[in-house]
Motif scaffolding. Structure first.
Motif, PDB file in Angstrom:
ATOM      1  N   PRO A 222      39.082  39.659  40.765  1.00  0.00           N
ATOM      2  CA  PRO A 222      39.107  40.787  41.704  1.00  0.00           C
ATOM      3  C   PRO A 222      37.715  41.148  42.204  1.00  0.00           C
ATOM      4  CG  PRO A 222      39.298  41.582  39.464  1.00  0.00           C
ATOM      5  CD  PRO A 222      39.340  40.084  39.379  1.00  0.00           C
ATOM      6  N   ALA A 223      37.697  41.726  43.382  1.00  0.00           N
ATOM      7  CA  ALA A 223      36.418  42.150  43.955  1.00  0.00           C
ATOM      8  C   ALA A 223      35.970  43.491  43.401  1.00  0.00           C
ATOM      9  CB  ALA A 223      36.537  42.232  45.483  1.00  0.00           C
ATOM     10  N   SER A 224      36.929  44.289  42.908  1.00  0.00           N
ATOM     11  CA  SER A 224      36.585  45.607  42.376  1.00  0.00           C
ATOM     12  C   SER A 224      37.520  45.939  41.232  1.00  0.00           C
ATOM     13  CB  SER A 224      36.691  46.676  43.458  1.00  0.00           C
ATOM     14  OG  SER A 224      38.047  46.838  43.856  1.00  0.00           O
ATOM     15  N   VAL A 225      37.121  46.911  40.438  1.00  0.00           N
ATOM     16  CA  VAL A 225      37.955  47.317  39.312  1.00  0.00           C
ATOM     17  C   VAL A 225      39.233  47.984  39.800  1.00  0.00           C
ATOM     18  CG1 VAL A 225      36.823  49.564  39.036  1.00  0.00           C
ATOM     19  CG2 VAL A 225      37.930  48.481  37.069  1.00  0.00           C
ATOM     20  N   ASP A 226      39.176  48.695  40.917  1.00  0.00           N
ATOM     21  CA  ASP A 226      40.375  49.335  41.460  1.00  0.00           C
ATOM     22  C   ASP A 226      41.396  48.289  41.902  1.00  0.00           C
ATOM     23  OD1 ASP A 226      39.355  51.853  41.014  1.00  0.00           O
ATOM     24  OD2 ASP A 226      38.482  52.030  43.012  1.00  0.00           O
ATOM     25  N   GLU A 227      40.919  47.210  42.497  1.00  0.00           N
ATOM     26  CA  GLU A 227      41.833  46.126  42.875  1.00  0.00           C
ATOM     27  C   GLU A 227      42.483  45.517  41.643  1.00  0.00           C
ATOM     28  OE1 GLU A 227      41.628  41.563  44.617  1.00  0.00           O
ATOM     29  OE2 GLU A 227      39.984  42.950  45.066  1.00  0.00           O
ATOM     30  N   ALA A 228      41.697  45.329  40.589  1.00  0.00           N
ATOM     31  CA  ALA A 228      42.229  44.757  39.354  1.00  0.00           C
ATOM     32  C   ALA A 228      43.305  45.653  38.751  1.00  0.00           C
ATOM     33  CB  ALA A 228      41.098  44.545  38.347  1.00  0.00           C
ATOM     34  N   VAL A 229      43.077  46.953  38.723  1.00  0.00           N
ATOM     35  CA  VAL A 229      44.058  47.886  38.177  1.00  0.00           C
ATOM     36  C   VAL A 229      45.326  47.890  39.017  1.00  0.00           C
ATOM     37  CG1 VAL A 229      44.543  50.333  37.767  1.00  0.00           C
ATOM     38  CG2 VAL A 229      42.365  49.360  37.036  1.00  0.00           C
ATOM     39  N   GLU A 230      45.181  47.859  40.328  1.00  0.00           N
ATOM     40  CA  GLU A 230      46.350  47.858  41.220  1.00  0.00           C
ATOM     41  C   GLU A 230      47.228  46.636  40.969  1.00  0.00           C
ATOM     42  OE1 GLU A 230      47.366  47.836  46.037  1.00  0.00           O
ATOM     43  OE2 GLU A 230      45.287  47.947  45.329  1.00  0.00           O
ATOM     44  N   VAL A 231      46.615  45.473  40.825  1.00  0.00           N
ATOM     45  CA  VAL A 231      47.388  44.250  40.572  1.00  0.00           C
ATOM     46  C   VAL A 231      48.030  44.318  39.187  1.00  0.00           C
ATOM     47  CG1 VAL A 231      47.217  41.752  40.260  1.00  0.00           C
ATOM     48  CG2 VAL A 231      45.969  42.862  42.115  1.00  0.00           C
ATOM     49  N   ALA A 232      47.298  44.806  38.203  1.00  0.00           N
ATOM     50  CA  ALA A 232      47.817  44.859  36.840  1.00  0.00           C
ATOM     51  C   ALA A 232      49.030  45.775  36.730  1.00  0.00           C
ATOM     52  CB  ALA A 232      46.713  45.323  35.884  1.00  0.00           C
ATOM     53  N   VAL A 233      48.977  46.937  37.354  1.00  0.00           N
ATOM     54  CA  VAL A 233      50.109  47.863  37.301  1.00  0.00           C
ATOM     55  C   VAL A 233      51.361  47.223  37.899  1.00  0.00           C
ATOM     56  CG1 VAL A 233      50.990  50.060  38.188  1.00  0.00           C
ATOM     57  CG2 VAL A 233      48.672  49.927  37.255  1.00  0.00           C
ATOM     58  N   GLN A 338      43.120  50.337  30.399  1.00  0.00           N
ATOM     59  CA  GLN A 338      41.892  50.274  29.596  1.00  0.00           C
ATOM     60  C   GLN A 338      41.403  48.839  29.467  1.00  0.00           C
ATOM     61  OE1 GLN A 338      42.045  49.130  25.953  1.00  0.00           O
ATOM     62  NE2 GLN A 338      39.829  49.015  26.127  1.00  0.00           N
ATOM     63  N   GLN A 339      42.328  47.914  29.233  1.00  0.00           N
ATOM     64  CA  GLN A 339      41.936  46.513  29.088  1.00  0.00           C
ATOM     65  C   GLN A 339      41.343  45.976  30.392  1.00  0.00           C
ATOM     66  OE1 GLN A 339      45.689  44.831  27.838  1.00  0.00           O
ATOM     67  NE2 GLN A 339      45.186  44.976  25.668  1.00  0.00           N
ATOM     68  N   VAL A 340      41.953  46.330  31.504  1.00  0.00           N
ATOM     69  CA  VAL A 340      41.467  45.831  32.794  1.00  0.00           C
ATOM     70  C   VAL A 340      40.078  46.390  33.086  1.00  0.00           C
ATOM     71  CG1 VAL A 340      41.842  45.923  35.289  1.00  0.00           C
ATOM     72  CG2 VAL A 340      43.746  45.408  33.758  1.00  0.00           C
ATOM     73  N   ARG A 341      39.919  47.692  32.934  1.00  0.00           N
ATOM     74  CA  ARG A 341      38.623  48.294  33.241  1.00  0.00           C
ATOM     75  C   ARG A 341      37.533  47.818  32.289  1.00  0.00           C
ATOM     76  NH1 ARG A 341      40.958  54.440  34.399  1.00  0.00           N
ATOM     77  NH2 ARG A 341      41.695  54.020  36.528  1.00  0.00           N
ATOM     78  N   SER A 342      37.873  47.722  30.997  1.00  0.00           N
ATOM     79  CA  SER A 342      36.885  47.232  30.033  1.00  0.00           C
ATOM     80  C   SER A 342      36.569  45.766  30.282  1.00  0.00           C
ATOM     81  CB  SER A 342      37.405  47.426  28.606  1.00  0.00           C
ATOM     82  OG  SER A 342      37.605  48.785  28.311  1.00  0.00           O
ATOM     83  N   GLY A 343      37.620  44.979  30.589  1.00  0.00           N
ATOM     84  CA  GLY A 343      37.404  43.569  30.867  1.00  0.00           C
ATOM     85  C   GLY A 343      36.553  43.345  32.095  1.00  0.00           C
ATOM     86  N   PHE A 344      36.802  44.130  33.119  1.00  0.00           N
ATOM     87  CA  PHE A 344      36.006  44.006  34.339  1.00  0.00           C
ATOM     88  C   PHE A 344      34.541  44.332  34.042  1.00  0.00           C
ATOM     89  CE2 PHE A 344      34.214  45.323  38.379  1.00  0.00           C
ATOM     90  CZ  PHE A 344      34.758  44.429  39.286  1.00  0.00           C
ATOM     91  N   TRP A 347      32.995  41.507  31.993  1.00  0.00           N
ATOM     92  CA  TRP A 347      32.745  40.332  32.835  1.00  0.00           C
ATOM     93  C   TRP A 347      31.495  40.539  33.684  1.00  0.00           C
ATOM     94  CZ3 TRP A 347      34.790  40.188  38.286  1.00  0.00           C
ATOM     95  CH2 TRP A 347      34.428  39.008  38.932  1.00  0.00           C
ATOM     96  N   LYS A 348      31.399  41.685  34.335  1.00  0.00           N
ATOM     97  CA  LYS A 348      30.235  41.960  35.171  1.00  0.00           C
ATOM     98  C   LYS A 348      28.955  42.020  34.338  1.00  0.00           C
ATOM     99  CE  LYS A 348      31.817  42.307  39.368  1.00  0.00           C
ATOM    100  NZ  LYS A 348      31.351  41.373  40.438  1.00  0.00           N
ATOM    101  N   ALA A 349      29.022  42.655  33.159  1.00  0.00           N
ATOM    102  CA  ALA A 349      27.840  42.748  32.311  1.00  0.00           C
ATOM    103  C   ALA A 349      27.392  41.372  31.842  1.00  0.00           C
ATOM    104  CB  ALA A 349      28.123  43.652  31.113  1.00  0.00           C
ATOM    105  N   SER A 350      28.347  40.516  31.498  1.00  0.00           N
ATOM    106  CA  SER A 350      27.995  39.169  31.046  1.00  0.00           C
ATOM    107  C   SER A 350      27.342  38.372  32.160  1.00  0.00           C
ATOM    108  CB  SER A 350      29.251  38.443  30.545  1.00  0.00           C
ATOM    109  OG  SER A 350      29.790  39.082  29.407  1.00  0.00           O
ATOM    110  N   GLN A 351      27.796  38.573  33.395  1.00  0.00           N
ATOM    111  CA  GLN A 351      27.148  37.890  34.512  1.00  0.00           C
ATOM    112  C   GLN A 351      25.695  38.339  34.664  1.00  0.00           C
ATOM    113  OE1 GLN A 351      29.992  38.835  37.703  1.00  0.00           O
ATOM    114  NE2 GLN A 351      30.492  36.659  37.805  1.00  0.00           N
ATOM    115  N   ALA A 409      35.821  36.823  29.140  1.00  0.00           N
ATOM    116  CA  ALA A 409      36.143  38.126  29.717  1.00  0.00           C
ATOM    117  C   ALA A 409      36.843  37.976  31.059  1.00  0.00           C
ATOM    118  CB  ALA A 409      34.864  38.953  29.873  1.00  0.00           C
ATOM    119  N   ALA A 410      36.422  37.007  31.864  1.00  0.00           N
ATOM    120  CA  ALA A 410      37.061  36.791  33.163  1.00  0.00           C
ATOM    121  C   ALA A 410      38.507  36.351  32.989  1.00  0.00           C
ATOM    122  CB  ALA A 410      36.277  35.751  33.957  1.00  0.00           C
TER     123      ALA A 410
END
Length: 478
Positions: A222-233, A338-344, A347-351, A409-410
């Motif tokens: 995902p390009a953003s955490v909000d996009e990731a949450v939307e897809v996950a829900v 929580q998993q999506v936001r923490s994972g995102f 992932w970003k921190a590891s990059q 993480a990704a």
């Protein structure tokens, strides 16, 4: 959201090398956690015919044979032995909707189980991805530590030679000896970690890792955490399963309410009594027929008036469980978010860590060259050279670890979004398991003597797999 494509997972690799796609395909076929989940889903499928059976006609045949071994005195007609056979058929017409709603609840739990099976697939794949990258990381770290030991051994010999000619002090030699001893200890630890990672890989994949190739970039991030949450829900299998279970619990309440309603059924009975012509009849009494046959058909209505509070308690119990299912849906949704936001974030921190570690390696390499050159002309001490070497290996270990963490993480993020199952991976050489096919077979089964073949082990046992060592195939990561 685009799923993981096989073209992205398949890498050109030499013969006998293992790719991530290949490891995932092996796990899909032979992982016992996944195969057990499929078998449990098959068991869940059978709840539909089990619940439905109560609403279908039933027939039975009962036979009783009696041998009168003690005949009381005063009997005028003595029948030594009899056989009674009764055939009965029952046809339920109305049961207050209990069976209809029980079948609907069973169908809802089948759908929930199918979603849970999706979740099991993504969980197993996440563990395989982690194990695969753990082996790559630990092989790189072992190689770094082995190179470090070799360098420190050369440094120690050089320090001893320089000490012999009075160019360095005994303290410099001791510092070199201490650093080499520590490097050997670090190497033993790294080798132990590598062996543990290989064994975890075997646990997940069923085979020992052989010449693992670097994993490919992951698509669909995902390009953003909000996009990731939307897809996950929308797509996460755990959330979908919680919704299906909530729906099924609503039908449970309706089925429980039927316990207070009347029922109507039809029946038919055919009786045949046989005394085998052995009746003993005194003179003057009419002869007893050797066989008698009778039959009856009718309707039976049941109107419950009082059941000790049982139906009310069952309704309250079903409603409480419906409330729990409602809360469990929110629990699951919270957990996934929580998993999506923490994972995102991970992932970003590891990059970012990867970029920092790459910059650190470049700087530490240049620093080490300078410190060594300055040491050769007496401007730097041995300990400064040793420290520069340690900083370089630390940054290399940090890079290998960050690359592993970023990839894992990704993939975990994609899994939480609901896009990391077998249907998304399009694995080569794998026939996707279709849980709906068995559900259809179960729903179409009406015969008492139907069945399935005896279970056969699908998973790979690892008891014969050789214990792993710290050998490294292929070059380490840079």
């Amino acid at each position: 959201m685009a799923g993981l494509a096989v073209s992205a997972l398949a890498l050109a690799a030499p013969v006998a090398a293992e790719t991530l796609a290949g490891a995932l395909a092996k796990a899909y076929r032979t992982n016992p956690t996944l195969n057990a989940a499929r078998a449990n889903q098959m068991a869940t499928d059978e709840n539909v015919p089990i619940q439905r059976a109560a609403g279908l006609p039933s027939a039975e045949l009962n036979t009783t044979f009696n041998e009168n071994v003690l005949i009381p005195p005063g009997q005028f007609i003595v029948i030594p032995r009899t056989a009674n056979t009764q055939a009965q058929i029952n046809v339920p017409f109305y049961n207050g909707g209990a069976i209809r709603n029980a079948v609907r609840a069973a169908n809802g739990r089948i759908a929930a189980g199918e979603e849970q099976l999706r979740g099991t697939e993504s969980s197993v794949f996440s563990q395989v991805v982690a194990a695969y990258n753990d082996v790559l990381r630990d092989m790189a770290i072992v190689e770094f530590n082995r190179a470090n030991v070799n360098n420190l051994d050369v440094n120690l010999r050089a320090s001893r030679d320089r000490f012999e000619v009075g160019d360095v002090t005994r303290t410099d030699v001791a510092q070199s000896e201490a650093r080499l001893a520590q490097a050997n200890a670090d190497l033993r630890t790294a080798e132990s970690n590598l062996i543990g990672s290989k064994e975890r890989y075997i646990q997940q994949v069923g085979e020992a890792p052989e010449a693992l190739t670097p994993p490919p970039p992951l698509p669909g991030l995902p390009a953003s955490v909000d996009e990731a949450v939307e897809v996950a829900v929308k797509d996460n299998p755990d959330i979908a399963a919680a919704l299906k279970n909530l729906e099924a619990s609503g039908y449970d309440v309706k089925a429980a309410r039927a316990g207070r309603l009347p029922t109507l059924s039809g029946f038919g009975r055919l009786n045949r009594n046989d005394n085998f012509g052995g009746a003993i009849v005194p003179p003057g009494f009419p002869a007893q027929p050797s066989q008698q046959t009778s039959g009856v058909i009718g309707l039976q209505a049941r109107l419950p008036l009082y059941q000790g509070g049982l139906p009310a308690a069952q309704i309250r119990q079903a409603q409480a469980r419906q409330g729990a299912a409602l809360e469990n849906h929110v629990i699951t949704e919270r957990l996934v978010i929580q998993q999506v936001r923490s994972g995102f974030a991970s992932w970003k921190a590891s990059q970012d860590v990867i970029k920092s570690a790459e910059a650190a390696i470049s700087a530490n390499s240049l620093s080490l060259e300078g410190v060594r050159a300055e040491n050769s002309v007496g401007n730097r001490t041995i300990i400064e050279v040793l420290n520069a070497e340690q900083e370089l290996i630390n940054s290399r270990v940090q890079l290998a670890t960050a690359r592993r963490n970023a990839y894992v993480a990704a993939f975990a993020l994609i899994a939480a979004m609901g896009n990391a199952e077998a249907r998304d991976l399009s694995l080569d050489g794998v026939t996707l398991y279709d849980p709906k096919a068995n559900a259809r077979r179960a729903r179409g089964s009406y015969f008492d003597w139907s069945g399935r073949e005896a279970p056969v082990l699908q998973s790979t046992r690892t008891v014969t797999t050789p214990a792993q060592d710290a050998s490294v195939q292929g070059p380490p990561q840079p």
